[in-house]
Design a protein around this motif. Structure first.
Motif, mmCIF file in Angstrom:
data_model
loop_
_atom_site.group_PDB
_atom_site.id
_atom_site.type_symbol
_atom_site.label_atom_id
_atom_site.label_comp_id
_atom_site.label_asym_id
_atom_site.label_seq_id
_atom_site.Cartn_x
_atom_site.Cartn_y
_atom_site.Cartn_z
ATOM 1 N N VAL A 1 -2.765 5.368 -1.755
ATOM 2 C CA VAL A 1 -3.358 6.339 -0.842
ATOM 3 C C VAL A 1 -2.755 7.704 -1.157
ATOM 4 O O VAL A 1 -1.546 7.899 -1.036
ATOM 5 N N VAL A 2 -3.593 8.644 -1.559
ATOM 6 C CA VAL A 2 -3.135 9.987 -1.918
ATOM 7 C C VAL A 2 -3.457 10.930 -0.768
ATOM 8 O O VAL A 2 -4.621 11.129 -0.411
ATOM 9 N N GLY A 3 -2.422 11.493 -0.169
ATOM 10 C CA GLY A 3 -2.592 12.407 0.947
ATOM 11 C C GLY A 3 -2.724 13.836 0.486
ATOM 12 O O GLY A 3 -3.228 14.129 -0.608
ATOM 13 N N GLY A 4 -2.258 14.768 1.322
ATOM 14 C CA GLY A 4 -2.379 16.179 1.002
ATOM 15 C C GLY A 4 -1.412 16.619 -0.081
ATOM 16 O O GLY A 4 -0.253 16.213 -0.091
ATOM 17 N N PHE A 5 -1.896 17.459 -0.984
ATOM 18 C CA PHE A 5 -1.062 18.049 -2.030
ATOM 19 C C PHE A 5 -1.329 19.554 -2.055
ATOM 20 O O PHE A 5 -2.410 19.984 -2.446
ATOM 21 N N LYS A 6 -0.356 20.329 -1.600
ATOM 22 C CA LYS A 6 -0.452 21.779 -1.699
ATOM 23 C C LYS A 6 0.180 22.192 -3.024
ATOM 24 O O LYS A 6 1.396 22.108 -3.205
ATOM 25 N N VAL A 7 -0.657 22.617 -3.945
ATOM 26 C CA VAL A 7 -0.214 22.879 -5.314
ATOM 27 C C VAL A 7 0.196 24.332 -5.475
ATOM 28 O O VAL A 7 -0.506 25.246 -5.032
ATOM 29 N N LYS A 8 1.322 24.549 -6.129
ATOM 30 C CA LYS A 8 1.757 25.905 -6.465
ATOM 31 C C LYS A 8 0.933 26.399 -7.657
ATOM 32 O O LYS A 8 0.799 25.678 -8.664
ATOM 33 N N PRO A 9 0.357 27.597 -7.580
ATOM 34 C CA PRO A 9 -0.473 28.091 -8.688
ATOM 35 C C PRO A 9 0.302 28.154 -10.001
ATOM 36 O O PRO A 9 1.492 28.495 -10.026
ATOM 37 N N ASP A 10 -0.370 27.789 -11.080
ATOM 38 C CA ASP A 10 0.258 27.877 -12.399
ATOM 39 C C ASP A 10 0.632 29.308 -12.726
ATOM 40 O O ASP A 10 -0.057 30.260 -12.331
ATOM 41 N N ASP A 11 1.714 29.473 -13.456
ATOM 42 C CA ASP A 11 2.071 30.798 -13.950
ATOM 43 C C ASP A 11 1.053 31.222 -15.009
ATOM 44 O O ASP A 11 0.565 30.396 -15.789
ATOM 45 N N PRO A 12 0.706 32.500 -15.046
ATOM 46 C CA PRO A 12 -0.254 32.983 -16.048
ATOM 47 C C PRO A 12 0.179 32.603 -17.460
ATOM 48 O O PRO A 12 1.334 32.807 -17.849
ATOM 49 N N GLY A 13 -0.745 32.032 -18.206
ATOM 50 C CA GLY A 13 -0.451 31.622 -19.570
ATOM 51 C C GLY A 13 0.185 30.247 -19.676
ATOM 52 O O GLY A 13 0.399 29.740 -20.779
ATOM 53 N N GLU A 14 0.495 29.634 -18.516
ATOM 54 C CA GLU A 14 1.130 28.305 -18.502
ATOM 55 C C GLU A 14 0.263 27.299 -17.741
ATOM 56 O O GLU A 14 0.778 26.387 -17.100
ATOM 57 N N GLU A 15 -1.053 27.487 -17.792
ATOM 58 C CA GLU A 15 -1.953 26.616 -17.041
ATOM 59 C C GLU A 15 -1.833 25.160 -17.517
ATOM 60 O O GLU A 15 -1.814 24.899 -18.731
ATOM 61 N N PHE A 16 -1.775 24.258 -16.572
ATOM 62 C CA PHE A 16 -1.598 22.840 -16.906
ATOM 63 C C PHE A 16 -2.914 22.187 -17.315
ATOM 64 O O PHE A 16 -2.924 21.231 -18.093
ATOM 65 N N GLY A 17 -4.021 22.629 -16.735
ATOM 66 C CA GLY A 17 -5.326 22.157 -17.176
ATOM 67 C C GLY A 17 -5.767 20.825 -16.613
ATOM 68 O O GLY A 17 -6.752 20.241 -17.099
ATOM 69 N N ILE B 1 0.875 -1.171 0.000
ATOM 70 C CA ILE B 1 0.000 0.000 0.000
ATOM 71 C C ILE B 1 0.910 1.217 0.000
ATOM 72 O O ILE B 1 1.658 1.451 0.955
ATOM 73 N N LEU B 2 0.859 1.986 -1.067
ATOM 74 C CA LEU B 2 1.719 3.157 -1.214
ATOM 75 C C LEU B 2 0.938 4.415 -0.877
ATOM 76 O O LEU B 2 -0.158 4.632 -1.397
ATOM 77 N N PHE B 3 1.514 5.257 0.010
ATOM 78 C CA PHE B 3 0.914 6.558 0.269
ATOM 79 C C PHE B 3 1.878 7.648 -0.174
ATOM 80 O O PHE B 3 3.100 7.511 -0.056
ATOM 81 N N VAL B 4 1.319 8.728 -0.724
ATOM 82 C CA VAL B 4 2.137 9.827 -1.230
ATOM 83 C C VAL B 4 1.513 11.159 -0.841
ATOM 84 O O VAL B 4 0.300 11.269 -0.663
ATOM 85 N N GLU B 5 2.362 12.168 -0.711
ATOM 86 C CA GLU B 5 1.929 13.533 -0.411
ATOM 87 C C GLU B 5 3.000 14.475 -0.932
ATOM 88 O O GLU B 5 4.134 14.062 -1.189
ATOM 89 N N ASP B 6 2.645 15.763 -1.075
ATOM 90 C CA ASP B 6 3.662 16.731 -1.483
ATOM 91 C C ASP B 6 3.168 18.148 -1.245
ATOM 92 O O ASP B 6 1.991 18.374 -0.929
ATOM 93 N N THR B 7 4.085 19.098 -1.399
ATOM 94 C CA THR B 7 3.747 20.496 -1.146
ATOM 95 C C THR B 7 4.599 21.406 -2.020
ATOM 96 O O THR B 7 5.750 21.082 -2.346
ATOM 97 N N GLY B 8 4.007 22.516 -2.439
ATOM 98 C CA GLY B 8 4.756 23.540 -3.158
ATOM 99 C C GLY B 8 5.220 23.156 -4.547
ATOM 100 O O GLY B 8 6.222 23.679 -5.039
ATOM 101 N N GLU B 9 4.507 22.255 -5.205
ATOM 102 C CA GLU B 9 4.896 21.816 -6.545
ATOM 103 C C GLU B 9 3.849 22.259 -7.568
ATOM 104 O O GLU B 9 2.658 22.277 -7.293
#
Length: 346
Positions: A276-292, A243-251
């Protein structure tokens, strides 16, 4: 996550969750576990046992660890700060040699029953290959931490199968316990429960994006970026039947996508018991570079061909609701229509 949604083992006793069982996943996990030696479980702590505090990654001041010392002493333990507490070499808790020596001394010290890493940051990978685990394997002890300490959890899993604790560290203890909110207190107390030998058990609310089923296997994981960085190294994590759990921040989202592609291409997602997917604090996309794409989109794209259960928003990660998990210990995951239950089996 609201505290009422987090239930400990006594609260969950007898609870059941409607699920779609994943019998092949359970069978595969049992076969994988039975075909290899189970990780050693370090002795659980008793009142009077000593916990060492060291800085294998980022620096911390002596004042900053006082709340952690006071709290752990209130649990009946003795606490011994290491030489690296208060040391600083730019972002590090001392030079590489200082951090290596401090950690090595704690690994070899039979009077210490657990080692708590003071904080994360960066630095464990710079010393991991210098450490000698021969004495530690003979007399294992609990190593505690998360974030950059994922290096240690993965290295132990890959080379010296000994269970460890993925949890908050000294820099997360509240300055004033009486003013800490119930959720913060509960996450800290989960460390005590893990160290004392309580079987850990967690229940979380359902997510519309979860993939239902049941699975059993050794629990492994941690910070996704760190797991990715260890790919191909001596610390590369083994995920087969686990059982794999992952989390990340600031990416950025594109970076998270790249990390999951790394796991998939390296075969780390193909033979899982569950994800198991834990918390992910996502860094906002740069304007014009939205990942979608969202984190959920990214994950489900990588696991769509597999049948194991997947759950999201588990209370682990760089966030307040970051509960202690025992890496290298067999757990059972149940993902049902009414919620998710992860419980330690043995």
């Amino acid at each position: 996550m609201n505290r009422k949604h987090f239930l400990r083992s006594l609260t969950l006793a007898g609870a059941s969750l409607p699920v779609i069982p994943s019998i092949p996943a359970l069978a595969a996990a049992e076969q994988a576990v039975s075909s290899e030696a189970l990780p050693a479980i370090p002795p659980y702590l008793k009142p009077g046992d000593t916990i060492g505090i060291t800085c294998p990654a980022g620096y911390i001041t002596p004042d900053s660890i006082k709340p952690a010392i006071q709290q752990m002493e209130s649990w009946g333990y003795k606490v011994r700060p290491g030489k690296t507490v208060g040391m600083r070499d730019f972002t590090f808790g001392g030079r590489d040699q200082d951090r290596f020596q401090d950690f090595q001394e704690m690994l070899d010290d039979p009077s210490l029953k657990a080692i708590m890493c003071a904080r994360g940051g960066y630095g464990m990978v710079r010393i991991i290959d210098q450490l000698n685990f021969s004495g530690f394997v003979q007399q294992p002890k609990w190593i505690i931490g998360f974030s950059d300490i994922t290096v240690m959890h993965c290295h132990l899993s890959a080379n010296y199968p000994v269970a460890s604790i993925h949890s908050k560290m000294c820099n997360s203890f509240p300055d004033d316990w009486s003013k800490a909110d119930p959720l913060q207190q509960d996450t800290i107390l989960s460390i005590r429960r893990a160290l004392s030998g309580e079987k850990m058990e967690y229940k979380t609310p359902p997510s519309a994006f979860n993939r239902m089923g049941m699975a059993e296997g050794l629990l492994v994981g941690g910070n996704l970026k760190t797991i990715e960085s260890l790919s191909g190294s001596a610390s590369s994590i083994n995920t087969k039947g686990r059982i794999l759990f992952v989390e990340d921040t600031g990416e950025y989202l594109y970076s998270i996508d790249r990390m999951f592609w790394n796991l998939k291409r390296a075969g780390k997602l193909s033979d899982l018991a569950a994800l198991v997917v834990g918390g992910f604090k996502v860094k906002p996309d740069d304007p014009g570079e939205e990942f979608g794409r969202t984190v959920i989109d990214i994950v489900m794209e990588k696991v769509k061909e597999f049948k194991y259960p997947v759950c999201f928003d588990f209370p682990v990660g760089h966030q307040k609701n970051n509960f202690a998990l025992k890496c290298g210990v067999i757990h059972q995951l149940t993902v049902g229509t009414e919620g998710v239950e992860l419980k330690e089996k043995r």
